[in-house]
Design an enzyme around this catalytic site. Structure first.
Site, PDB file in Angstrom:
ATOM      1  CG  ASN A  61      -0.415   0.682   2.338  1.00 53.92           C
ATOM      2  OD1 ASN A  61      -0.348   1.791   2.620  1.00 53.92           O
ATOM      3  ND2 ASN A  61       0.327  -0.111   3.196  1.00 53.92           N
TER       4      ASN A  61
ATOM      5  CG  ASN B 218       3.474   6.481  11.264  1.00 55.79           C
ATOM      6  OD1 ASN B 218       4.276   5.949  11.058  1.00 55.79           O
ATOM      7  ND2 ASN B 218       2.587   6.576  10.350  1.00 55.79           N
TER       8      ASN B 218
ATOM      9  CB  CYS C  13       4.417   6.732   7.348  1.00 60.51           C
ATOM     10  SG  CYS C  13       3.566   6.710   5.668  1.00 60.51           S
TER      11      CYS C  13
ATOM     12  CB  ILE D 205       7.205  -3.911  12.357  1.00 60.45           C
ATOM     13  CG1 ILE D 205       6.686  -5.078  11.537  1.00 60.45           C
ATOM     14  CG2 ILE D 205       8.365  -4.584  13.032  1.00 60.45           C
ATOM     15  CD1 ILE D 205       7.562  -5.867  10.595  1.00 60.45           C
TER      16      ILE D 205
ATOM     17  CB  THR E 182      -3.354  -6.981   6.028  1.00 63.09           C
ATOM     18  OG1 THR E 182      -2.290  -6.088   5.986  1.00 63.09           O
ATOM     19  CG2 THR E 182      -3.413  -7.327   4.756  1.00 63.09           C
TER      20      THR E 182
END
Lengths: 321, 289
Positions: free
Chosen positions: A78, A135, A138, A199, A277
Protein backbone atom coordinates in the site's frame (compact mmCIF):
# COMPACT_ATOMS: atom_id res chain seq x y z
CA UNK A 1 -5.51 -15.38 43.14
CA UNK A 2 -7.51 -12.50 44.58
CA UNK A 3 -11.28 -12.32 44.21
CA UNK A 4 -10.88 -9.31 41.97
CA UNK A 5 -8.42 -11.10 39.76
CA UNK A 6 -10.65 -14.10 39.36
CA UNK A 7 -13.51 -11.91 38.14
CA UNK A 8 -11.40 -10.28 35.49
CA UNK A 9 -11.92 -11.35 31.89
CA UNK A 10 -8.85 -13.42 30.99
CA UNK A 11 -8.54 -11.45 27.74
CA UNK A 12 -8.49 -8.02 29.43
CA UNK A 13 -5.16 -6.27 29.80
CA UNK A 14 -3.82 -3.06 31.23
CA UNK A 15 -1.83 -1.21 28.58
CA UNK A 16 -0.08 1.93 29.83
CA UNK A 17 -2.87 2.43 32.36
CA UNK A 18 -5.61 1.89 29.77
CA UNK A 19 -8.12 -0.93 30.15
CA UNK A 20 -8.13 -3.00 26.98
CA UNK A 21 -11.11 -5.39 26.73
CA UNK A 22 -8.94 -7.75 24.68
CA UNK A 23 -5.29 -7.64 23.60
CA UNK A 24 -6.31 -6.90 20.01
CA UNK A 25 -5.69 -3.48 18.49
CA UNK A 26 -7.01 -2.39 15.09
CA UNK A 27 -4.14 -0.82 13.20
CA UNK A 28 -3.82 2.69 11.93
CA UNK A 29 -4.56 3.08 8.25
CA UNK A 30 -6.80 0.02 8.07
CA UNK A 31 -9.91 1.26 9.83
CA UNK A 32 -10.22 4.92 8.84
CA UNK A 33 -11.26 7.07 11.76
CA UNK A 34 -12.86 4.30 13.78
CA UNK A 35 -16.36 4.00 12.36
CA UNK A 36 -15.74 2.55 8.90
CA UNK A 37 -15.76 -1.15 9.78
CA UNK A 38 -18.96 -0.80 11.82
CA UNK A 39 -20.69 -0.85 8.42
CA UNK A 40 -20.17 -4.63 8.53
CA UNK A 41 -22.97 -6.45 10.33
CA UNK A 42 -21.51 -8.39 13.27
CA UNK A 43 -18.40 -6.21 13.55
CA UNK A 44 -17.95 -4.30 16.80
CA UNK A 45 -15.25 -2.00 18.12
CA UNK A 46 -15.99 -3.70 21.46
CA UNK A 47 -14.20 -6.80 20.18
CA UNK A 48 -10.85 -5.05 20.44
CA UNK A 49 -8.88 -3.35 23.17
CA UNK A 50 -8.17 -0.27 21.10
CA UNK A 51 -8.56 1.26 17.66
CA UNK A 52 -5.70 3.27 16.15
CA UNK A 53 -7.08 6.07 14.03
CA UNK A 54 -5.79 7.03 10.58
CA UNK A 55 -2.45 8.87 10.50
CA UNK A 56 -3.06 12.58 11.04
CA UNK A 57 -0.97 15.58 10.05
CA UNK A 58 -1.16 19.30 10.78
CA UNK A 59 -2.83 20.20 7.49
CA UNK A 60 -5.12 18.15 5.26
CA UNK A 61 -3.32 15.88 2.80
CA UNK A 62 -4.69 14.40 -0.42
CA UNK A 63 -2.30 11.44 -0.35
CA UNK A 64 -0.80 9.59 -3.29
CA UNK A 65 -2.17 8.97 -6.77
CA UNK A 66 -3.68 5.53 -7.59
CA UNK A 67 -2.99 2.67 -7.64
CA UNK A 68 -2.58 2.69 -3.90
CA UNK A 69 -3.03 -1.00 -3.07
CA UNK A 70 -1.97 -4.26 -4.72
CA UNK A 71 -2.04 -7.86 -3.58
CA UNK A 72 1.27 -9.72 -3.52
CA UNK A 73 1.97 -13.33 -2.49
CA UNK A 74 0.55 -13.66 1.05
CA UNK A 75 0.49 -9.93 1.51
CA UNK A 76 -0.22 -6.57 -0.03
CA UNK A 77 1.52 -3.33 -0.89
CA UNK A 78 0.00 0.00 0.00
CA UNK A 79 1.02 3.58 -0.61
CA UNK A 80 -1.83 5.75 0.62
CA UNK A 81 0.39 8.72 1.46
CA UNK A 82 -1.23 9.84 4.71
CA UNK A 83 -4.47 11.10 3.17
CA UNK A 84 -6.27 12.81 6.06
CA UNK A 85 -8.38 15.91 6.69
CA UNK A 86 -5.87 17.55 9.07
CA UNK A 87 -5.82 17.47 12.87
CA UNK A 88 -8.31 20.30 13.48
CA UNK A 89 -11.02 18.57 11.50
CA UNK A 90 -10.22 15.22 13.16
CA UNK A 91 -10.48 16.69 16.65
CA UNK A 92 -13.42 19.04 16.01
CA UNK A 93 -15.57 16.95 13.69
CA UNK A 94 -14.60 13.28 13.84
CA UNK A 95 -13.72 12.54 17.47
CA UNK A 96 -17.13 13.80 18.70
CA UNK A 97 -18.81 11.11 16.56
CA UNK A 98 -16.87 8.24 18.18
CA UNK A 99 -18.32 6.18 21.02
CA UNK A 100 -15.58 6.05 23.65
CA UNK A 101 -17.64 3.53 25.66
CA UNK A 102 -16.95 0.95 22.99
CA UNK A 103 -13.17 0.84 23.02
CA UNK A 104 -10.03 2.93 23.50
CA UNK A 105 -9.20 5.23 20.58
CA UNK A 106 -5.57 5.98 19.84
CA UNK A 107 -4.59 8.94 17.64
CA UNK A 108 -1.79 8.38 15.11
CA UNK A 109 0.46 11.41 14.62
CA UNK A 110 2.60 12.08 11.58
CA UNK A 111 4.38 15.06 10.08
CA UNK A 112 7.09 16.38 7.79
CA UNK A 113 8.90 18.28 10.53
CA UNK A 114 9.38 17.93 14.27
CA UNK A 115 7.32 21.10 14.66
CA UNK A 116 4.41 19.43 12.89
CA UNK A 117 4.65 16.34 15.15
CA UNK A 118 4.59 18.68 18.17
CA UNK A 119 1.62 20.71 16.91
CA UNK A 120 -0.46 17.63 16.10
CA UNK A 121 0.42 15.89 19.37
CA UNK A 122 -0.46 19.04 21.33
CA UNK A 123 -3.84 19.24 19.60
CA UNK A 124 -4.59 15.58 20.39
CA UNK A 125 -3.45 16.07 23.98
CA UNK A 126 -6.39 18.45 24.36
CA UNK A 127 -8.88 15.91 22.98
CA UNK A 128 -10.66 12.79 24.24
CA UNK A 129 -8.26 10.29 22.59
CA UNK A 130 -6.92 7.74 25.05
CA UNK A 131 -3.36 7.64 23.76
CA UNK A 132 -1.14 8.95 21.00
CA UNK A 133 0.84 6.81 18.58
CA UNK A 134 3.82 8.53 16.95
CA UNK A 135 4.23 7.32 13.40
CA UNK A 136 7.91 7.69 12.59
CA UNK A 137 7.78 4.78 10.19
CA UNK A 138 5.40 5.60 7.34
CA UNK A 139 7.29 4.47 4.24
CA UNK A 140 5.04 6.27 1.77
CA UNK A 141 5.73 9.96 2.23
CA UNK A 142 8.71 11.96 1.04
CA UNK A 143 9.46 13.78 4.27
CA UNK A 144 9.15 12.73 7.89
CA UNK A 145 7.80 9.23 8.41
CA UNK A 146 10.41 6.58 7.87
CA UNK A 147 13.08 9.22 7.18
CA UNK A 148 12.83 9.99 10.91
CA UNK A 149 12.18 6.43 12.00
CA UNK A 150 15.28 4.91 10.42
CA UNK A 151 17.59 7.31 12.23
CA UNK A 152 17.79 6.67 15.99
CA UNK A 153 18.83 10.29 16.69
CA UNK A 154 15.86 11.69 14.79
CA UNK A 155 13.51 9.09 16.29
CA UNK A 156 14.56 10.12 19.78
CA UNK A 157 14.20 13.81 18.95
CA UNK A 158 10.65 13.33 17.68
CA UNK A 159 9.67 11.26 20.72
CA UNK A 160 11.25 13.73 23.17
CA UNK A 161 9.51 16.65 21.48
CA UNK A 162 6.10 14.96 21.61
CA UNK A 163 6.72 13.87 25.21
CA UNK A 164 7.06 17.55 26.16
CA UNK A 165 3.53 18.36 25.05
CA UNK A 166 1.43 15.43 26.28
CA UNK A 167 0.81 13.39 29.39
CA UNK A 168 -1.25 10.85 27.46
CA UNK A 169 0.35 7.46 26.85
CA UNK A 170 2.81 7.78 23.98
CA UNK A 171 3.27 4.80 21.67
CA UNK A 172 6.14 4.88 19.16
CA UNK A 173 5.56 2.94 15.95
CA UNK A 174 8.89 1.52 14.85
CA UNK A 175 10.09 0.86 11.33
CA UNK A 176 11.44 -2.53 10.26
CA UNK A 177 13.36 -0.76 7.49
CA UNK A 178 16.40 -0.04 9.67
CA UNK A 179 19.59 -1.72 10.68
CA UNK A 180 19.17 -1.93 14.45
CA UNK A 181 15.62 -1.67 15.71
CA UNK A 182 16.68 -2.48 19.29
CA UNK A 183 19.05 0.48 19.41
CA UNK A 184 16.30 2.73 18.07
CA UNK A 185 13.94 1.38 20.73
CA UNK A 186 16.49 2.04 23.48
CA UNK A 187 16.83 5.66 22.36
CA UNK A 188 13.05 6.12 22.21
CA UNK A 189 12.69 4.80 25.77
CA UNK A 190 15.28 7.34 26.94
CA UNK A 191 13.30 10.01 25.10
CA UNK A 192 10.19 9.12 27.05
CA UNK A 193 8.03 6.74 25.01
CA UNK A 194 5.54 4.74 27.07
CA UNK A 195 5.10 1.90 24.58
CA UNK A 196 6.01 0.59 21.14
CA UNK A 197 4.14 -0.60 18.10
CA UNK A 198 6.32 -3.14 16.25
CA UNK A 199 6.37 -3.19 13.20
CA UNK A 200 5.18 -0.83 10.48
CA UNK A 201 5.23 -2.09 6.86
CA UNK A 202 8.36 -3.07 4.92
CA UNK A 203 9.21 -1.13 1.79
CA UNK A 204 8.47 -3.01 -1.39
CA UNK A 205 7.62 -2.73 -5.07
CA UNK A 206 5.43 -4.39 -7.68
CA UNK A 207 6.09 -4.36 -11.42
CA UNK A 208 3.77 -5.16 -14.32
CA UNK A 209 6.05 -7.05 -16.72
CA UNK A 210 3.70 -6.59 -19.70
CA UNK A 211 3.63 -2.79 -19.48
CA UNK A 212 7.01 -2.53 -17.71
CA UNK A 213 5.43 -0.07 -15.31
CA UNK A 214 5.47 0.16 -11.54
CA UNK A 215 2.01 -0.94 -10.34
CA UNK A 216 1.82 1.40 -7.35
CA UNK A 217 1.27 5.08 -8.16
CA UNK A 218 3.96 5.99 -5.65
CA UNK A 219 6.27 3.36 -7.27
CA UNK A 220 7.08 1.89 -3.87
CA UNK A 221 4.79 0.92 -1.05
CA UNK A 222 4.61 -0.73 2.34
CA UNK A 223 4.33 -4.52 2.45
CA UNK A 224 1.96 -6.03 5.02
CA UNK A 225 0.18 -9.32 5.58
CA UNK A 226 1.27 -12.86 6.45
CA UNK A 227 4.38 -12.52 4.26
CA UNK A 228 5.99 -10.24 6.88
CA UNK A 229 4.99 -12.15 10.02
CA UNK A 230 8.33 -13.91 10.65
CA UNK A 231 10.14 -10.58 10.34
CA UNK A 232 7.71 -8.90 12.70
CA UNK A 233 8.04 -11.69 15.28
CA UNK A 234 11.82 -11.31 15.34
CA UNK A 235 11.59 -7.52 15.65
CA UNK A 236 9.14 -7.82 18.55
CA UNK A 237 11.47 -10.30 20.23
CA UNK A 238 14.42 -7.91 19.75
CA UNK A 239 12.58 -4.82 20.99
CA UNK A 240 11.23 -6.79 23.97
CA UNK A 241 14.77 -7.45 25.20
CA UNK A 242 15.32 -3.70 25.43
CA UNK A 243 11.85 -2.68 26.58
CA UNK A 244 11.16 -5.30 29.26
CA UNK A 245 13.56 -3.93 31.92
CA UNK A 246 11.83 -0.55 31.63
CA UNK A 247 8.31 -1.99 31.75
CA UNK A 248 7.60 -0.56 28.30
CA UNK A 249 4.89 -2.69 26.61
CA UNK A 250 4.69 -3.60 22.93
CA UNK A 251 1.84 -3.88 20.45
CA UNK A 252 3.11 -6.68 18.20
CA UNK A 253 1.88 -6.48 14.65
CA UNK A 254 2.59 -7.76 11.17
CA UNK A 255 0.60 -10.43 9.37
CA UNK A 256 -1.67 -11.56 12.19
CA UNK A 257 -4.55 -13.55 10.68
CA UNK A 258 -5.29 -16.24 13.25
CA UNK A 259 -5.39 -16.94 17.00
CA UNK A 260 -2.08 -18.77 16.67
CA UNK A 261 -0.44 -15.73 15.06
CA UNK A 262 -1.67 -13.51 17.90
CA UNK A 263 -0.39 -15.96 20.51
CA UNK A 264 3.01 -16.09 18.84
CA UNK A 265 3.34 -12.30 19.09
CA UNK A 266 2.38 -12.38 22.77
CA UNK A 267 4.89 -15.13 23.45
CA UNK A 268 7.57 -13.16 21.58
CA UNK A 269 7.08 -10.25 23.99
CA UNK A 270 4.03 -8.29 22.92
CA UNK A 271 1.39 -7.25 25.45
CA UNK A 272 -1.14 -6.43 22.76
CA UNK A 273 -1.50 -7.58 19.16
CA UNK A 274 -2.33 -5.48 16.11
CA UNK A 275 -4.71 -6.65 13.40
CA UNK A 276 -4.68 -4.84 10.06
CA UNK A 277 -4.51 -6.54 6.68
CA UNK A 278 -6.42 -9.57 8.03
CA UNK A 279 -9.52 -7.37 8.32
CA UNK A 280 -9.46 -7.09 4.54
CA UNK A 281 -9.59 -10.88 4.35
CA UNK A 282 -12.27 -11.28 7.00
CA UNK A 283 -13.86 -8.25 8.67
CA UNK A 284 -15.10 -10.47 11.51
CA UNK A 285 -11.65 -11.94 12.22
CA UNK A 286 -11.26 -10.32 15.67
CA UNK A 287 -14.13 -12.29 17.20
CA UNK A 288 -12.47 -15.48 15.96
CA UNK A 289 -9.02 -14.50 17.27
CA UNK A 290 -10.46 -13.58 20.67
CA UNK A 291 -12.20 -16.96 20.91
CA UNK A 292 -9.06 -18.78 19.83
CA UNK A 293 -7.00 -17.03 22.52
CA UNK A 294 -9.68 -17.84 25.11
CA UNK A 295 -9.58 -21.52 24.14
CA UNK A 296 -5.80 -21.54 24.35
CA UNK A 297 -5.81 -19.99 27.84
CA UNK A 298 -8.31 -22.63 28.98
CA UNK A 299 -6.28 -25.43 27.44
CA UNK A 300 -3.07 -24.21 29.08
CA UNK A 301 -4.67 -23.38 32.43
CA UNK A 302 -3.76 -19.69 32.26
CA UNK A 303 -5.85 -17.11 34.10
CA UNK A 304 -4.84 -14.13 32.02
CA UNK A 305 -3.51 -13.42 28.57
CA UNK A 306 -0.89 -11.20 30.20
CA UNK A 307 0.89 -14.31 31.46
CA UNK A 308 1.88 -15.15 27.90
CA UNK A 309 3.87 -11.99 27.25
CA UNK A 310 7.52 -12.86 26.72
CA UNK A 311 6.98 -16.50 27.71
CA UNK A 312 9.19 -17.65 24.84
CA UNK A 313 11.65 -20.46 25.41
CA UNK A 314 14.71 -19.99 23.24
CA UNK A 315 16.96 -22.73 22.00
CA UNK A 316 20.66 -22.68 22.70
CA UNK A 317 22.16 -22.25 19.26
CA UNK A 318 25.27 -24.22 18.54
CA UNK A 319 27.06 -25.24 15.43
CA UNK A 320 26.74 -28.89 14.43
CA UNK A 321 29.74 -31.18 13.91
CA UNK B 1 -25.86 8.15 18.97
CA UNK B 2 -27.74 7.10 15.81
CA UNK B 3 -25.36 5.66 13.24
CA UNK B 4 -27.31 4.69 10.13
CA UNK B 5 -24.26 3.33 8.30
CA UNK B 6 -23.79 0.59 10.86
CA UNK B 7 -24.55 -3.01 9.98
CA UNK B 8 -25.37 -2.32 6.33
CA UNK B 9 -22.84 -4.73 4.78
CA UNK B 10 -23.18 -8.47 5.29
CA UNK B 11 -20.56 -11.20 5.20
CA UNK B 12 -22.15 -14.39 3.89
CA UNK B 13 -20.82 -17.85 3.06
CA UNK B 14 -22.45 -18.06 -0.33
CA UNK B 15 -22.96 -21.33 -2.17
CA UNK B 16 -22.28 -21.25 -5.92
CA UNK B 17 -25.62 -22.03 -7.61
CA UNK B 18 -24.54 -21.52 -11.23
CA UNK B 19 -21.27 -20.65 -12.94
CA UNK B 20 -21.21 -20.38 -16.72
CA UNK B 21 -18.26 -19.57 -19.00
CA UNK B 22 -18.57 -17.38 -22.11
CA UNK B 23 -16.17 -16.32 -24.83
CA UNK B 24 -13.38 -13.92 -23.92
CA UNK B 25 -12.98 -15.42 -20.42
CA UNK B 26 -16.29 -13.94 -19.29
CA UNK B 27 -18.26 -15.70 -16.57
CA UNK B 28 -21.70 -15.38 -15.07
CA UNK B 29 -21.88 -16.67 -11.52
CA UNK B 30 -24.93 -16.95 -9.30
CA UNK B 31 -24.49 -17.38 -5.54
CA UNK B 32 -26.85 -17.83 -2.61
CA UNK B 33 -26.42 -14.65 -0.52
CA UNK B 34 -29.89 -13.74 0.80
CA UNK B 35 -28.97 -10.68 2.87
CA UNK B 36 -26.96 -9.14 0.05
CA UNK B 37 -29.78 -9.98 -2.39
CA UNK B 38 -32.31 -8.29 -0.15
CA UNK B 39 -30.43 -5.01 0.26
CA UNK B 40 -28.53 -4.57 -3.01
CA UNK B 41 -29.49 -1.67 -5.27
CA UNK B 42 -28.43 -0.93 -8.87
CA UNK B 43 -24.80 0.19 -8.67
CA UNK B 44 -24.04 -1.86 -5.55
CA UNK B 45 -21.11 -4.21 -5.62
CA UNK B 46 -19.88 -7.09 -3.49
CA UNK B 47 -16.38 -7.96 -2.28
CA UNK B 48 -15.61 -11.63 -2.91
CA UNK B 49 -12.93 -13.95 -1.65
CA UNK B 50 -11.96 -15.61 -4.93
CA UNK B 51 -9.93 -18.43 -3.40
CA UNK B 52 -8.65 -19.24 0.09
CA UNK B 53 -5.09 -19.21 -1.26
CA UNK B 54 -5.51 -15.59 -2.37
CA UNK B 55 -7.00 -13.97 0.68
CA UNK B 56 -7.56 -10.41 -0.59
CA UNK B 57 -11.08 -9.96 -1.92
CA UNK B 58 -12.05 -8.68 -5.35
CA UNK B 59 -14.89 -6.21 -5.97
CA UNK B 60 -17.52 -7.31 -8.50
CA UNK B 61 -20.55 -5.26 -9.49
CA UNK B 62 -23.90 -6.95 -9.09
CA UNK B 63 -25.84 -7.78 -12.28
CA UNK B 64 -29.02 -9.27 -10.90
CA UNK B 65 -30.60 -10.24 -7.62
CA UNK B 66 -33.63 -12.22 -6.60
CA UNK B 67 -34.51 -11.12 -3.08
CA UNK B 68 -37.17 -13.82 -2.75
CA UNK B 69 -34.93 -16.68 -3.86
CA UNK B 70 -31.96 -15.04 -2.12
CA UNK B 71 -29.45 -15.13 -4.93
CA UNK B 72 -27.04 -12.58 -6.39
CA UNK B 73 -25.59 -12.81 -9.90
CA UNK B 74 -22.28 -11.43 -11.17
CA UNK B 75 -20.79 -11.08 -14.63
CA UNK B 76 -17.01 -10.80 -14.59
CA UNK B 77 -14.03 -11.25 -16.83
CA UNK B 78 -10.97 -13.24 -15.74
CA UNK B 79 -8.31 -10.56 -16.02
CA UNK B 80 -5.90 -11.34 -13.19
CA UNK B 81 -4.98 -14.00 -10.69
CA UNK B 82 -8.00 -13.38 -8.45
CA UNK B 83 -10.72 -13.53 -11.09
CA UNK B 84 -8.92 -16.45 -12.77
CA UNK B 85 -9.06 -18.43 -9.52
CA UNK B 86 -12.68 -17.37 -9.05
CA UNK B 87 -13.53 -18.76 -12.48
CA UNK B 88 -12.48 -22.22 -11.27
CA UNK B 89 -14.94 -22.27 -8.37
CA UNK B 90 -17.49 -25.03 -8.88
CA UNK B 91 -21.17 -25.49 -8.19
CA UNK B 92 -21.85 -26.21 -4.54
CA UNK B 93 -18.62 -24.60 -3.34
CA UNK B 94 -18.80 -21.74 -0.86
CA UNK B 95 -17.47 -18.24 -1.47
CA UNK B 96 -17.32 -15.50 1.16
CA UNK B 97 -19.40 -12.64 -0.21
CA UNK B 98 -19.38 -9.24 1.46
CA UNK B 99 -22.09 -6.85 0.36
CA UNK B 100 -23.96 -4.94 -0.75
CA UNK B 101 -21.48 -2.05 -0.82
CA UNK B 102 -21.50 1.44 -2.25
CA UNK B 103 -23.74 4.32 -3.22
CA UNK B 104 -26.21 3.22 -5.92
CA UNK B 105 -27.31 5.01 -9.09
CA UNK B 106 -29.91 7.65 -8.35
CA UNK B 107 -32.25 8.26 -11.29
CA UNK B 108 -34.10 11.55 -11.20
CA UNK B 109 -37.80 11.27 -11.90
CA UNK B 110 -37.86 14.53 -13.87
CA UNK B 111 -35.62 12.89 -16.47
CA UNK B 112 -37.57 9.78 -17.47
CA UNK B 113 -35.57 9.05 -20.64
CA UNK B 114 -32.84 7.06 -18.95
CA UNK B 115 -29.93 6.17 -21.23
CA UNK B 116 -27.88 3.27 -19.86
CA UNK B 117 -24.44 2.74 -21.39
CA UNK B 118 -22.50 -0.42 -20.51
CA UNK B 119 -19.18 -1.46 -21.99
CA UNK B 120 -17.68 -4.94 -21.51
CA UNK B 121 -17.62 -5.81 -17.82
CA UNK B 122 -19.50 -2.54 -17.28
CA UNK B 123 -22.63 -4.29 -18.49
CA UNK B 124 -23.75 -5.84 -15.14
CA UNK B 125 -24.81 -2.68 -13.25
CA UNK B 126 -26.73 -1.54 -16.34
CA UNK B 127 -28.74 -4.77 -16.32
CA UNK B 128 -29.46 -4.28 -12.61
CA UNK B 129 -30.49 -0.67 -13.18
CA UNK B 130 -32.71 -1.66 -16.10
CA UNK B 131 -34.45 -4.27 -13.97
CA UNK B 132 -35.20 -1.62 -11.38
CA UNK B 133 -36.34 1.06 -13.85
CA UNK B 134 -38.73 -1.27 -15.68
CA UNK B 135 -40.81 -1.67 -12.55
CA UNK B 136 -41.42 2.08 -12.41
CA UNK B 137 -43.80 3.33 -15.13
CA UNK B 138 -42.23 6.82 -14.98
CA UNK B 139 -39.06 5.68 -16.74
CA UNK B 140 -38.47 4.75 -20.37
CA UNK B 141 -35.01 3.22 -20.29
CA UNK B 142 -32.85 2.64 -23.36
CA UNK B 143 -29.84 0.38 -22.79
CA UNK B 144 -26.84 0.43 -25.14
CA UNK B 145 -24.20 -2.22 -24.53
CA UNK B 146 -20.86 -2.57 -26.24
CA UNK B 147 -18.31 -5.36 -26.41
CA UNK B 148 -15.27 -6.19 -28.49
CA UNK B 149 -15.48 -9.88 -27.57
CA UNK B 150 -18.67 -11.93 -28.07
CA UNK B 151 -21.38 -10.83 -25.62
CA UNK B 152 -21.91 -13.10 -22.59
CA UNK B 153 -25.39 -13.94 -23.93
CA UNK B 154 -26.81 -14.88 -27.34
CA UNK B 155 -28.03 -11.63 -28.96
CA UNK B 156 -31.33 -11.79 -30.77
CA UNK B 157 -33.29 -9.36 -32.98
CA UNK B 158 -35.39 -6.99 -30.93
CA UNK B 159 -39.08 -6.49 -31.47
CA UNK B 160 -39.09 -3.33 -29.41
CA UNK B 161 -39.01 -0.34 -31.73
CA UNK B 162 -36.47 2.34 -30.85
CA UNK B 163 -37.01 5.47 -32.97
CA UNK B 164 -33.76 6.99 -34.14
CA UNK B 165 -31.77 3.77 -34.40
CA UNK B 166 -29.85 3.23 -37.66
CA UNK B 167 -31.25 0.60 -39.96
CA UNK B 168 -30.08 -2.92 -39.21
CA UNK B 169 -29.13 -2.16 -35.61
CA UNK B 170 -31.55 -4.66 -34.14
CA UNK B 171 -29.57 -6.98 -31.84
CA UNK B 172 -30.53 -6.96 -28.17
CA UNK B 173 -29.90 -8.82 -24.92
CA UNK B 174 -32.66 -11.46 -24.62
CA UNK B 175 -33.10 -10.88 -20.88
CA UNK B 176 -33.84 -7.17 -21.39
CA UNK B 177 -36.09 -7.97 -24.37
CA UNK B 178 -38.08 -10.33 -22.15
CA UNK B 179 -38.37 -7.56 -19.58
CA UNK B 180 -39.69 -5.21 -22.26
CA UNK B 181 -36.67 -2.91 -21.94
CA UNK B 182 -35.35 -1.35 -25.16
CA UNK B 183 -31.74 -2.31 -25.81
CA UNK B 184 -29.24 -2.19 -28.67
CA UNK B 185 -25.72 -3.50 -29.01
CA UNK B 186 -22.53 -2.05 -30.44
CA UNK B 187 -19.16 -3.56 -31.34
CA UNK B 188 -16.12 -2.92 -33.45
CA UNK B 189 -15.91 -6.67 -34.13
CA UNK B 190 -18.69 -6.76 -36.74
CA UNK B 191 -21.22 -8.87 -34.83
CA UNK B 192 -24.54 -9.16 -36.75
CA UNK B 193 -27.27 -6.70 -35.77
CA UNK B 194 -24.84 -4.59 -33.74
CA UNK B 195 -23.89 -1.00 -34.46
CA UNK B 196 -20.32 -0.75 -35.75
CA UNK B 197 -18.66 1.53 -33.22
CA UNK B 198 -18.67 2.48 -29.55
CA UNK B 199 -21.66 2.80 -27.25
CA UNK B 200 -21.17 6.56 -27.27
CA UNK B 201 -21.36 6.60 -31.09
CA UNK B 202 -24.79 4.99 -31.08
CA UNK B 203 -25.89 7.11 -28.12
CA UNK B 204 -24.94 10.23 -30.07
CA UNK B 205 -26.96 9.12 -33.12
CA UNK B 206 -29.97 8.54 -30.89
CA UNK B 207 -29.58 11.85 -29.03
CA UNK B 208 -29.36 13.71 -32.35
CA UNK B 209 -32.82 12.47 -33.30
CA UNK B 210 -34.37 13.89 -30.12
CA UNK B 211 -35.93 17.32 -29.91
CA UNK B 212 -34.36 19.88 -27.56
CA UNK B 213 -37.26 19.35 -25.18
CA UNK B 214 -36.86 15.56 -25.20
CA UNK B 215 -33.13 15.87 -24.55
CA UNK B 216 -33.90 17.76 -21.37
CA UNK B 217 -35.62 14.59 -20.15
CA UNK B 218 -32.54 12.40 -20.67
CA UNK B 219 -30.21 11.20 -17.93
CA UNK B 220 -27.16 9.03 -18.67
CA UNK B 221 -25.86 6.15 -16.53
CA UNK B 222 -22.61 4.50 -17.54
CA UNK B 223 -20.22 1.77 -16.52
CA UNK B 224 -17.24 0.41 -18.40
CA UNK B 225 -13.54 0.96 -19.12
CA UNK B 226 -12.09 4.34 -18.20
CA UNK B 227 -11.77 5.68 -21.80
CA UNK B 228 -15.41 4.78 -22.43
CA UNK B 229 -16.52 6.61 -19.30
CA UNK B 230 -14.47 9.63 -20.30
CA UNK B 231 -16.24 9.57 -23.69
CA UNK B 232 -19.62 9.28 -21.91
CA UNK B 233 -18.74 12.29 -19.76
CA UNK B 234 -17.81 14.32 -22.87
CA UNK B 235 -21.02 13.30 -24.61
CA UNK B 236 -23.08 14.29 -21.57
CA UNK B 237 -21.34 17.63 -21.29
CA UNK B 238 -21.82 18.36 -24.97
CA UNK B 239 -25.56 17.66 -24.81
CA UNK B 240 -25.90 19.17 -21.32
CA UNK B 241 -27.25 15.95 -19.89
CA UNK B 242 -26.54 14.82 -16.32
CA UNK B 243 -24.44 11.66 -16.21
CA UNK B 244 -23.66 9.21 -13.42
CA UNK B 245 -20.68 6.87 -13.89
CA UNK B 246 -19.69 3.79 -11.93
CA UNK B 247 -15.94 3.55 -11.36
CA UNK B 248 -13.53 0.82 -10.36
CA UNK B 249 -10.11 0.84 -8.75
CA UNK B 250 -7.88 -1.66 -6.95
CA UNK B 251 -9.52 -2.17 -3.58
CA UNK B 252 -8.48 -3.56 -0.20
CA UNK B 253 -11.06 -3.14 2.57
CA UNK B 254 -14.17 -2.03 0.59
CA UNK B 255 -15.70 -0.44 3.70
CA UNK B 256 -13.96 2.96 3.63
CA UNK B 257 -11.25 2.03 6.11
CA UNK B 258 -8.04 2.00 4.08
CA UNK B 259 -8.44 4.78 1.46
CA UNK B 260 -6.81 2.43 -1.03
CA UNK B 261 -9.39 2.74 -3.82
CA UNK B 262 -9.56 6.50 -4.23
CA UNK B 263 -10.16 8.56 -7.34
CA UNK B 264 -9.55 12.27 -7.73
CA UNK B 265 -12.80 14.22 -7.66
CA UNK B 266 -13.45 17.92 -8.25
CA UNK B 267 -15.31 19.60 -5.42
CA UNK B 268 -16.28 23.18 -4.59
CA UNK B 269 -13.31 23.19 -2.20
CA UNK B 270 -10.87 22.00 -4.88
CA UNK B 271 -9.61 18.50 -5.67
CA UNK B 272 -10.41 15.69 -3.23
CA UNK B 273 -9.58 12.00 -3.14
CA UNK B 274 -12.82 10.01 -2.80
CA UNK B 275 -13.11 6.33 -2.01
CA UNK B 276 -14.68 4.27 -4.80
CA UNK B 277 -16.02 1.78 -2.23
CA UNK B 278 -18.21 3.93 -0.01
CA UNK B 279 -18.14 7.44 -1.53
CA UNK B 280 -18.89 5.71 -4.87
CA UNK B 281 -18.70 3.58 -6.92
CA UNK B 282 -21.24 5.88 -8.60
CA UNK B 283 -20.07 9.46 -9.13
CA UNK B 284 -21.34 12.48 -11.03
CA UNK B 285 -19.36 12.29 -14.29
CA UNK B 286 -18.46 15.98 -14.32
CA UNK B 287 -16.69 15.64 -10.96
CA UNK B 288 -14.30 12.92 -12.16
CA UNK B 289 -13.68 13.74 -15.85
Amino acid sequence: MTAEHSRRDPLAIDFCGMDFATPLVLLSGCVGFGEEYTRVAGFSNRDVGAVCLKGTTGQARLGNLPHRVYETPMGMLNAIGLQNPGVDKVVDEILPTLDFDETRFIANVSGSTIEEYIAVTRRFDDSPVDAIEINISCPNVKEGGVAFGNDPDMSARVVAACRQVTQKPLITKLSPNQTDIAENARRCIEAGTDAFAVINTLMGMAIDAESREAVIGNNQGGLSGPAIKPIALLKVHQVYQVARPHGVPIIGQGGVTSPSDALEFLIAGASAVGVGTALFYDPLICKKINQGIRDYLDRHGLASVGQLTGSLTLNTPRACG
Amino acid sequence: MHKPHRGTIYVEDAKVLAHEAFAGEQYIMRVQAPRCAEKAQPGSFAHLQCDPMLPMRRPLSIMRTDPRAGWVEFLYKAVGEGTRLLSRRKLGETISVMGPIGKPFQPHGDRPLTLLLGGGVGIPPMVFLASSLRSNPVYQPLVIMGSEVPFPFKPRPSEILVPGMPEGVIATMPLLEDWGVACRLTSGAGFPGCHEGYVTDLARLWLDTLSEEKRRQVEIFACGPHPMLAACARLAEQYRIPCQVSLEEFMACAVGGCAGCVVEVKTDQGPAMKRVCVDGPVFDAKTVF
